[in-house]
Structure formats: C-alpha cells, structure tokens
Design a protein around this motif. Structure first.
Motif, PDB file in Angstrom:
ATOM      1  N   SER A  45       0.830  -1.208   0.000  1.00 30.42           N
ATOM      2  CA  SER A  45       0.000   0.000   0.000  1.00 30.42           C
ATOM      3  C   SER A  45       0.866   1.261   0.000  1.00 30.42           C
ATOM      4  O   SER A  45       0.476   2.284  -0.589  1.00 30.42           O
ATOM      5  CB  SER A  45      -0.959   0.003   1.196  1.00 30.42           C
ATOM      6  OG  SER A  45      -0.278  -0.223   2.416  1.00 30.42           O
ATOM      7  N   LEU A  46       2.041   1.205   0.621  1.00 32.19           N
ATOM      8  CA  LEU A  46       2.969   2.340   0.554  1.00 32.19           C
ATOM      9  C   LEU A  46       3.429   2.550  -0.882  1.00 32.19           C
ATOM     10  O   LEU A  46       3.456   3.680  -1.384  1.00 32.19           O
ATOM     11  CB  LEU A  46       4.178   2.109   1.457  1.00 32.19           C
ATOM     12  CG  LEU A  46       5.276   3.184   1.396  1.00 32.19           C
ATOM     13  CD1 LEU A  46       4.747   4.541   1.862  1.00 32.19           C
ATOM     14  CD2 LEU A  46       6.489   2.768   2.232  1.00 32.19           C
ATOM     15  N   ARG A  47       3.739   1.455  -1.554  1.00 32.11           N
ATOM     16  CA  ARG A  47       4.191   1.549  -2.942  1.00 32.11           C
ATOM     17  C   ARG A  47       3.092   2.153  -3.821  1.00 32.11           C
ATOM     18  O   ARG A  47       3.357   3.025  -4.649  1.00 32.11           O
ATOM     19  CB  ARG A  47       4.578   0.160  -3.445  1.00 32.11           C
ATOM     20  CG  ARG A  47       5.171   0.148  -4.842  1.00 32.11           C
ATOM     21  CD  ARG A  47       4.120  -0.237  -5.864  1.00 32.11           C
ATOM     22  NE  ARG A  47       4.637  -0.200  -7.228  1.00 32.11           N
ATOM     23  CZ  ARG A  47       3.888   0.019  -8.296  1.00 32.11           C
ATOM     24  NH1 ARG A  47       2.589   0.205  -8.168  1.00 32.11           N
ATOM     25  NH2 ARG A  47       4.433   0.049  -9.500  1.00 32.11           N
ATOM     26  N   LEU A 183      11.523   0.982  -3.091  1.00 27.30           N
ATOM     27  CA  LEU A 183      12.321   1.887  -3.914  1.00 27.30           C
ATOM     28  C   LEU A 183      12.646   1.255  -5.263  1.00 27.30           C
ATOM     29  O   LEU A 183      12.571   1.925  -6.305  1.00 27.30           O
ATOM     30  CB  LEU A 183      13.607   2.265  -3.174  1.00 27.30           C
ATOM     31  CG  LEU A 183      14.492   3.326  -3.831  1.00 27.30           C
ATOM     32  CD1 LEU A 183      13.733   4.635  -4.014  1.00 27.30           C
ATOM     33  CD2 LEU A 183      15.753   3.559  -3.003  1.00 27.30           C
ATOM     34  N   ALA A 184      12.977  -0.025  -5.257  1.00 21.62           N
ATOM     35  CA  ALA A 184      13.274  -0.722  -6.512  1.00 21.62           C
ATOM     36  C   ALA A 184      12.029  -0.788  -7.399  1.00 21.62           C
ATOM     37  O   ALA A 184      12.107  -0.590  -8.623  1.00 21.62           O
ATOM     38  CB  ALA A 184      13.795  -2.124  -6.219  1.00 21.62           C
ATOM     39  N   GLN A 185      10.874  -1.055  -6.805  1.00 22.34           N
ATOM     40  CA  GLN A 185       9.633  -1.150  -7.583  1.00 22.34           C
ATOM     41  C   GLN A 185       9.227   0.190  -8.183  1.00 22.34           C
ATOM     42  O   GLN A 185       8.560   0.236  -9.229  1.00 22.34           O
ATOM     43  CB  GLN A 185       8.517  -1.693  -6.690  1.00 22.34           C
ATOM     44  CG  GLN A 185       8.704  -3.147  -6.294  1.00 22.34           C
ATOM     45  CD  GLN A 185       7.833  -3.546  -5.113  1.00 22.34           C
ATOM     46  OE1 GLN A 185       7.066  -2.733  -4.578  1.00 22.34           O
ATOM     47  NE2 GLN A 185       7.947  -4.790  -4.671  1.00 22.34           N
ATOM     48  N   GLU A 187      11.332   2.444  -9.295  1.00 22.19           N
ATOM     49  CA  GLU A 187      12.352   2.934 -10.235  1.00 22.19           C
ATOM     50  C   GLU A 187      11.765   3.308 -11.597  1.00 22.19           C
ATOM     51  O   GLU A 187      12.028   4.418 -12.111  1.00 22.19           O
ATOM     52  CB  GLU A 187      13.462   1.901 -10.398  1.00 22.19           C
ATOM     53  CG  GLU A 187      14.536   2.321 -11.397  1.00 22.19           C
ATOM     54  CD  GLU A 187      15.603   1.261 -11.581  1.00 22.19           C
ATOM     55  OE1 GLU A 187      16.302   1.312 -12.612  1.00 22.19           O
ATOM     56  OE2 GLU A 187      15.755   0.376 -10.708  1.00 22.19           O
ATOM     57  N   PRO A 188      10.966   2.432 -12.243  1.00 24.12           N
ATOM     58  CA  PRO A 188      10.433   2.824 -13.563  1.00 24.12           C
ATOM     59  C   PRO A 188       9.481   4.007 -13.498  1.00 24.12           C
ATOM     60  O   PRO A 188       9.380   4.776 -14.464  1.00 24.12           O
ATOM     61  CB  PRO A 188       9.722   1.550 -14.046  1.00 24.12           C
ATOM     62  CG  PRO A 188       9.462   0.745 -12.820  1.00 24.12           C
ATOM     63  CD  PRO A 188      10.581   1.052 -11.881  1.00 24.12           C
ATOM     64  N   ILE A 189       8.794   4.186 -12.378  1.00 27.62           N
ATOM     65  CA  ILE A 189       7.866   5.313 -12.250  1.00 27.62           C
ATOM     66  C   ILE A 189       8.643   6.610 -12.065  1.00 27.62           C
ATOM     67  O   ILE A 189       8.277   7.656 -12.620  1.00 27.62           O
ATOM     68  CB  ILE A 189       6.885   5.065 -11.092  1.00 27.62           C
ATOM     69  CG1 ILE A 189       6.064   3.805 -11.390  1.00 27.62           C
ATOM     70  CG2 ILE A 189       5.962   6.262 -10.880  1.00 27.62           C
ATOM     71  CD1 ILE A 189       5.162   3.369 -10.270  1.00 27.62           C
ATOM     72  N   VAL A 190       9.724   6.564 -11.309  1.00 27.15           N
ATOM     73  CA  VAL A 190      10.591   7.736 -11.178  1.00 27.15           C
ATOM     74  C   VAL A 190      11.137   8.127 -12.539  1.00 27.15           C
ATOM     75  O   VAL A 190      11.117   9.309 -12.931  1.00 27.15           O
ATOM     76  CB  VAL A 190      11.738   7.461 -10.183  1.00 27.15           C
ATOM     77  CG1 VAL A 190      12.793   8.570 -10.253  1.00 27.15           C
ATOM     78  CG2 VAL A 190      11.204   7.339  -8.758  1.00 27.15           C
ATOM     79  N   ALA A 191      11.624   7.151 -13.305  1.00 25.41           N
ATOM     80  CA  ALA A 191      12.189   7.435 -14.627  1.00 25.41           C
ATOM     81  C   ALA A 191      11.135   8.004 -15.575  1.00 25.41           C
ATOM     82  O   ALA A 191      11.392   8.973 -16.302  1.00 25.41           O
ATOM     83  CB  ALA A 191      12.798   6.165 -15.207  1.00 25.41           C
ATOM     84  N   ALA A 192       9.943   7.418 -15.560  1.00 23.05           N
ATOM     85  CA  ALA A 192       8.873   7.889 -16.446  1.00 23.05           C
ATOM     86  C   ALA A 192       8.407   9.288 -16.054  1.00 23.05           C
ATOM     87  O   ALA A 192       8.120  10.132 -16.921  1.00 23.05           O
ATOM     88  CB  ALA A 192       7.705   6.911 -16.413  1.00 23.05           C
ATOM     89  N   THR A 193       8.331   9.555 -14.751  1.00 25.35           N
ATOM     90  CA  THR A 193       7.918  10.878 -14.284  1.00 25.35           C
ATOM     91  C   THR A 193       8.941  11.927 -14.669  1.00 25.35           C
ATOM     92  O   THR A 193       8.588  13.040 -15.088  1.00 25.35           O
ATOM     93  CB  THR A 193       7.703  10.862 -12.760  1.00 25.35           C
ATOM     94  OG1 THR A 193       6.706   9.885 -12.428  1.00 25.35           O
ATOM     95  CG2 THR A 193       7.249  12.221 -12.254  1.00 25.35           C
ATOM     96  N   ALA A 194      10.216  11.593 -14.541  1.00 22.95           N
ATOM     97  CA  ALA A 194      11.270  12.522 -14.951  1.00 22.95           C
ATOM     98  C   ALA A 194      11.176  12.816 -16.442  1.00 22.95           C
ATOM     99  O   ALA A 194      11.293  13.974 -16.872  1.00 22.95           O
ATOM    100  CB  ALA A 194      12.640  11.945 -14.605  1.00 22.95           C
ATOM    101  N   ALA A 195      10.939  11.793 -17.244  1.00 22.09           N
ATOM    102  CA  ALA A 195      10.828  11.986 -18.694  1.00 22.09           C
ATOM    103  C   ALA A 195       9.643  12.873 -19.047  1.00 22.09           C
ATOM    104  O   ALA A 195       9.733  13.760 -19.907  1.00 22.09           O
ATOM    105  CB  ALA A 195      10.709  10.631 -19.383  1.00 22.09           C
TER     106      ALA A 195
END
Length: 229
Positions: A45-47, A183-185, A187-195
């Motif tokens: 739920s945190l994720r 944090l590992a899970q 990772e793709p959302i951080v990258a997509a948000t940055a893009a």
C-alpha cells in the motif's frame, strides 16, 4: 569521466543526499495521516500511494517546476523565472505542504550559498523575489553550477521518493529490506515521471492525488504527530 562531469556528479550526490541538512527527515507529506487512517498499512500500500504521488501528484508537479526553473535560469529569462517562483509557491495544496517545501527550499539555498556559492547563483536568487520552494531551489542551484537538467531532475525525484519511503518505513513500520524493495519497484515510475516532466510545460501542471492532498490537510489537526507534515 571528464572533470566537469565528475564535479557535477559529486555535487548532485551531495546536495540530494539524506545527509544534506534541509530537514527532509522531519516531513512526511501527509503520509503520517495516511498511515493512521489505514490507507497505508504495508509495503504494497505504501508503494501504491507513492506511485500515485509521483506520477499524478506532487512528484510530477515538482519535476515540472524544477525543469522550468533550470531552463529559465540557464537562458537568462529573469522575468520567466520570477513567474515560476511565484506559481510554484502558490501550488502547495495545504499549509503544511507549503511549510515543507518552502522551509526545505530556503535551507537548500542557504547551505548551497554557504558552501558552494558562485556569482551566477547570487544573481539568480536576486531575481526571485518571493519564497523559493524546494524544487525551484534545486533548479536554481544546479543551473548556476551548469549541472545538466536531466541528471538533476532524476536525482531530485529519487531523493524525494527515498524520503517518502523513509517516512513510511518509520510509521508503518517496515524493515529496511522492505523499504528497498519499494524503492526498486518505483524505479520505472521515477524514470517515467522525470521523462514526462522534461517534456512538459507549465500548462501541463496538474494533480489528481486528492486523497494525498486531504491527508496533508488532515495532518494539521492530527492528535499525535511525529512529523511536521
């Protein structure tokens, strides 16, 4: 690695490290209320909560403000920079979120000027006028030191996510391994948000994380609190 690249990496690692004293550890961005309300009860739920905050809430908006600040500062658009500073300060959805972002922004600028000052940074700060919120502060300082925008934005979103996870891990509570899994899970959302933030304009700003916004408001009157937001 060339000298300029090494210097940029060194500064980013320093400025966006948990040890850089902006007081991030004392804020939860409403996560404390979400835990008490039962919205966040475990790693899953945190994720989910943080994924929404990143992609559809303050993560994306802060990313846009950082990117637009960096570009205006780098191009000498002083009038545009002043408008971004004003809009970013007004965009916080609650009193505590405004305290969180403005206090961290102020601390970030003050420490950067004390330890990493340069003439360009002094000039940019003089153009700002009002309160400098955290993503704007990071955009200003990184532009003044000619640190590439893409790397700065990704590092900023990673630091933001890490601090949210740290707050959640202390509140649920979760073990360190669970925190790293989250944090590992993300990772793709951080990258997509940055893009997305790199491609966005100020007209693309918007948030759909109403529950998180309400959490930051409810936290103001929460009876027992460990965090300032």
């Amino acid at each position: 690695m060339q000298g300029n690249e090494a210097a940029a990496l060194y500064r980013l690692l320093t400025w966006l490290s948990p040890s850089f004293p902006v007081g991030a550890f004392s804020y939860s961005s409403g996560i404390e209320w979400a835990v008490e309300a039962g919205d966040i009860a475990d790693a899953a739920s945190l994720r989910g909560w943080l994924a929404a905050m990143l992609a559809d809430g303050p993560g994306f908006c802060d990313g846009v403000f950082l990117a637009q600040t960096h570009r205006a500062a780098s191009s000498g658009d002083d009038a545009g920079l002043g408008e971004i500073v004003e809009l970013a300060s007004a965009f916080a959805p609650s009193r505590e979120r405004h305290l969180e972002t403005s206090a961290q922004g102020r601390a970030f600028v003050e420490i950067a000027r004390a330890a990493w000052n340069c003439a360009a940074l002094d000039r940019l700060i003089a153009c700002c006028g009002g309160a400098i919120v955290y993503p704007v502060a990071v955009g200003l300082v990184s532009a003044a030191h000619a640190i590439p925008l893409a790397a700065t934005l990704h590092a900023f979103l990673h630091a933001l996510t890490s601090n949210w996870i740290s707050a959640g891990a202390r509140l649920v509570p979760l073990g360190q391994t669970d925190g790293q899994r989250v944090l590992a899970q993300l990772e793709p959302i951080v990258a997509a948000t940055a893009a997305r933030a790199l491609e966005a304009s100020l007209d693309d700003l918007g948030s759909a994380t109403f529950r998180a916004d309400l959490a930051s408001m409810r936290h103001e009157t929460q009876y027992t609190r460990l965090f300032r937001s």
